[in-house]
Design a protein around this motif. Structure first.
Motif, PDB file in Angstrom:
ATOM      1  N   ALA A  54      32.547  42.798  42.610  1.00  0.00           N
ATOM      2  CA  ALA A  54      31.221  42.542  43.185  1.00  0.00           C
ATOM      3  C   ALA A  54      30.397  41.586  42.329  1.00  0.00           C
ATOM      4  N   GLU A  55      30.577  41.637  41.019  1.00  0.00           N
ATOM      5  CA  GLU A  55      29.766  40.799  40.139  1.00  0.00           C
ATOM      6  C   GLU A  55      30.122  39.318  40.255  1.00  0.00           C
ATOM      7  N   SER A  56      31.358  39.019  40.620  1.00  0.00           N
ATOM      8  CA  SER A  56      31.811  37.624  40.668  1.00  0.00           C
ATOM      9  C   SER A  56      31.907  37.073  42.086  1.00  0.00           C
ATOM     10  N   THR A  57      31.581  37.879  43.085  1.00  0.00           N
ATOM     11  CA  THR A  57      31.688  37.455  44.482  1.00  0.00           C
ATOM     12  C   THR A  57      30.303  37.277  45.078  1.00  0.00           C
ATOM     13  N   PRO A  58      30.053  36.187  45.798  1.00  0.00           N
ATOM     14  CA  PRO A  58      28.740  35.977  46.431  1.00  0.00           C
ATOM     15  C   PRO A  58      28.386  37.109  47.393  1.00  0.00           C
ATOM     16  N   LEU A  59      27.081  37.309  47.571  1.00  0.00           N
ATOM     17  CA  LEU A  59      26.580  38.421  48.374  1.00  0.00           C
ATOM     18  C   LEU A  59      27.152  38.418  49.789  1.00  0.00           C
ATOM     19  N   LEU A  60      27.160  37.271  50.446  1.00  0.00           N
ATOM     20  CA  LEU A  60      27.594  37.209  51.834  1.00  0.00           C
ATOM     21  C   LEU A  60      29.050  37.634  51.980  1.00  0.00           C
ATOM     22  N   HIS A  61      29.892  37.247  51.029  1.00  0.00           N
ATOM     23  CA  HIS A  61      31.303  37.615  51.089  1.00  0.00           C
ATOM     24  C   HIS A  61      31.523  39.073  50.666  1.00  0.00           C
ATOM     25  N   ARG A  62      30.551  39.661  50.001  1.00  0.00           N
ATOM     26  CA  ARG A  62      30.674  41.078  49.642  1.00  0.00           C
ATOM     27  C   ARG A  62      30.432  41.982  50.832  1.00  0.00           C
ATOM     28  N   ILE A  63      29.472  41.610  51.677  1.00  0.00           N
ATOM     29  CA  ILE A  63      29.072  42.521  52.747  1.00  0.00           C
ATOM     30  C   ILE A  63      29.750  42.214  54.076  1.00  0.00           C
ATOM     31  N   LEU A  64      30.277  40.975  54.238  1.00  0.00           N
ATOM     32  CA  LEU A  64      30.908  40.594  55.502  1.00  0.00           C
ATOM     33  C   LEU A  64      32.277  39.982  55.244  1.00  0.00           C
ATOM     34  N   TYR A  65      33.146  40.121  56.220  1.00  0.00           N
ATOM     35  CA  TYR A  65      34.453  39.472  56.143  1.00  0.00           C
ATOM     36  C   TYR A  65      34.322  38.088  56.767  1.00  0.00           C
ATOM     37  N   ILE A  66      34.354  37.070  55.920  1.00  0.00           N
ATOM     38  CA  ILE A  66      34.226  35.682  56.374  1.00  0.00           C
ATOM     39  C   ILE A  66      35.541  34.978  56.069  1.00  0.00           C
ATOM     40  N   PRO A  67      36.306  34.627  57.091  1.00  0.00           N
ATOM     41  CA  PRO A  67      37.640  34.059  56.842  1.00  0.00           C
ATOM     42  C   PRO A  67      37.620  32.681  56.203  1.00  0.00           C
ATOM     43  N   PHE A  68      36.485  31.991  56.256  1.00  0.00           N
ATOM     44  CA  PHE A  68      36.419  30.634  55.727  1.00  0.00           C
ATOM     45  C   PHE A  68      36.021  30.660  54.251  1.00  0.00           C
ATOM     46  N   GLY A  69      36.821  30.036  53.418  1.00  0.00           N
ATOM     47  CA  GLY A  69      36.509  29.923  51.999  1.00  0.00           C
ATOM     48  C   GLY A  69      36.707  31.189  51.197  1.00  0.00           C
ATOM     49  N   ARG A  70      37.444  32.165  51.725  1.00  0.00           N
ATOM     50  CA  ARG A  70      37.639  33.428  51.013  1.00  0.00           C
ATOM     51  C   ARG A  70      38.392  33.239  49.690  1.00  0.00           C
ATOM     52  N   ASN A  71      39.402  32.387  49.703  1.00  0.00           N
ATOM     53  CA  ASN A  71      40.219  32.215  48.500  1.00  0.00           C
ATOM     54  C   ASN A  71      39.415  31.665  47.332  1.00  0.00           C
ATOM     55  N   ARG A  72      38.398  30.869  47.635  1.00  0.00           N
ATOM     56  CA  ARG A  72      37.578  30.284  46.575  1.00  0.00           C
ATOM     57  C   ARG A  72      36.410  31.166  46.179  1.00  0.00           C
ATOM     58  N   LYS A  73      35.915  31.954  47.121  1.00  0.00           N
ATOM     59  CA  LYS A  73      34.688  32.718  46.885  1.00  0.00           C
ATOM     60  C   LYS A  73      34.944  34.160  46.428  1.00  0.00           C
ATOM     61  N   VAL A  74      35.948  34.799  46.991  1.00  0.00           N
ATOM     62  CA  VAL A  74      36.165  36.226  46.749  1.00  0.00           C
ATOM     63  C   VAL A  74      37.017  36.423  45.495  1.00  0.00           C
ATOM     64  N   THR A  75      36.505  37.213  44.569  1.00  0.00           N
ATOM     65  CA  THR A  75      37.225  37.567  43.347  1.00  0.00           C
ATOM     66  C   THR A  75      37.554  39.051  43.375  1.00  0.00           C
ATOM     67  N   SER A  76      38.764  39.372  42.976  1.00  0.00           N
ATOM     68  CA  SER A  76      39.213  40.761  43.050  1.00  0.00           C
ATOM     69  C   SER A  76      39.685  41.263  41.699  1.00  0.00           C
TER      70      SER A  76
END
Length: 312
Positions: A280-302
């Motif tokens: 959660a600390e390294s992922t933008p807010l919008l990608h934390r709360i919603l599943y957005i298929p565009f740009g997930r590989n660059r934005k979402v950190t696991s």
């Protein structure tokens, strides 16, 4: 997943008050056979408990979403009332702007279409939120399912009446349920940075009064840490820990890994499973709360939600 529905529910009482004012000062809105609802007073009375409950919960210093579950039915009821009023006013406005021929046509299909259009954003957000919850936060359930399969298939578990400890430190609060553990397996707590009171396992009597005479641990009513909850890592057969993808600083190493790498761990360990858990600390807010298929590989950190087993 209430999203827009919760907003509609909260504004339901002001919407009814506004409706009453419109009825009084602009009676032509309810002309042409659309009579005002005479049950508004009863509806307002049914909505009042929701606002009383929110007035009690919101000022509390410790707030959780589950505290609002008693008002969920009223919230949905209020959202339906607000939607009904919005559709009525919108169709009335649509009729006034339409041709004379359209004014005399049935408005049933118009109301249905308008309702679908207004609720579509809420449906899209809810579906996206559900996908996000599954993809980002289902790792604990997957790990404990794999634990159950591995432990059940282990030759050591067949006919063994000794307790096998599945240990965790700071991840204790993500433990889903004892139903995820095979027979004679029990959750064990390793010392973590959490300094509050940890739960105890049920006795064979469950929540009956007989458990009080059998319970060996200490309890307190001030959430004070009780040291009898903890076990040593040498007693653990499995360890579950949330591990960062990259950790260069020794202080960032998870607590369980420190225990496993210590001289007192009682052996070596192997990783059985790892599933992605949102950082959660390294992922933008919008990608934390919603599943957005565009740009997930660059934005979402696991991070890795890992299962370790002691090597035999």
């Amino acid at each position: 997943n209430f999203n827009l529905i919760s907003l509609l529910g909260v504004i339901s009482l002001p919407a009814i008050v506004l409706k009453k004012m419109v009825e009084r000062f602009f009676p032509q809105v309810y002309a042409n056979g659309c009579k005002p609802n005479n049950n508004d007073s009863m509806v307002m009375l049914m909505l009042v408990p929701m606002y009383i409950w929110m007035a009690i919960v919101i000022p509390r210093p410790h707030k959780e979403e589950r505290f609002l579950f008693p008002i969920y039915p009223i919230l949905c009821f209020g959202a339906a009332i607000t939607m009904s009023e919005i559709i009525h006013v919108s169709t009335k406005l649509f009729s006034s702007l339409s041709s004379e021929q359209m004014k005399h046509k049935p408005r049933k299909n118009t109301k249905l279409l308008l309702g679908m259009v207004l609720l579509s954003p809420s449906v899209v957000i809810s579906v996206s939120r559900s996908f996000a919850l599954y993809h980002h936060y289902s790792a604990p359930l997957k790990v404990y399912l794999e634990l159950f399969s591995h432990a059940s298939a282990s030759p050591a578990s067949s006919g063994n009446e000794q307790i096998t400890f599945v240990c965790t430190a700071g991840e204790w609060y993500r433990f889903p349920s004892s139903f995820f553990l095979p027979r004679n397996h029990q959750l064990g707590f390793l010392k973590s940075s959490f300094a509050g009171q940890l739960p105890q396992p049920f006795t064979s009597f469950g929540s009956q009064m007989e458990s009080l005479s059998m319970q060996s641990g200490s309890f307190n009513d001030i959430n004070k840490e009780e040291m009898d909850r903890y076990i040593d890592v040498s007693q653990c057969s499995y360890v579950i820990e949330l591990v960062p993808s990259e950790s260069e600083n020794i202080e960032d190493v998870p607590e369980c890994l420190k225990y496993m790498n210590s001289d007192t761990s009682g052996g070596s360990w192997t990783q059985l499973a790892s599933h992605k858990y949102l950082d959660a600390e390294s992922t933008p807010l919008l990608h934390r709360i919603l599943y957005i298929p565009f740009g997930r590989n660059r934005k979402v950190t696991s991070k890795g939600y890992n299962l370790y087993a002691r090597e035999s």
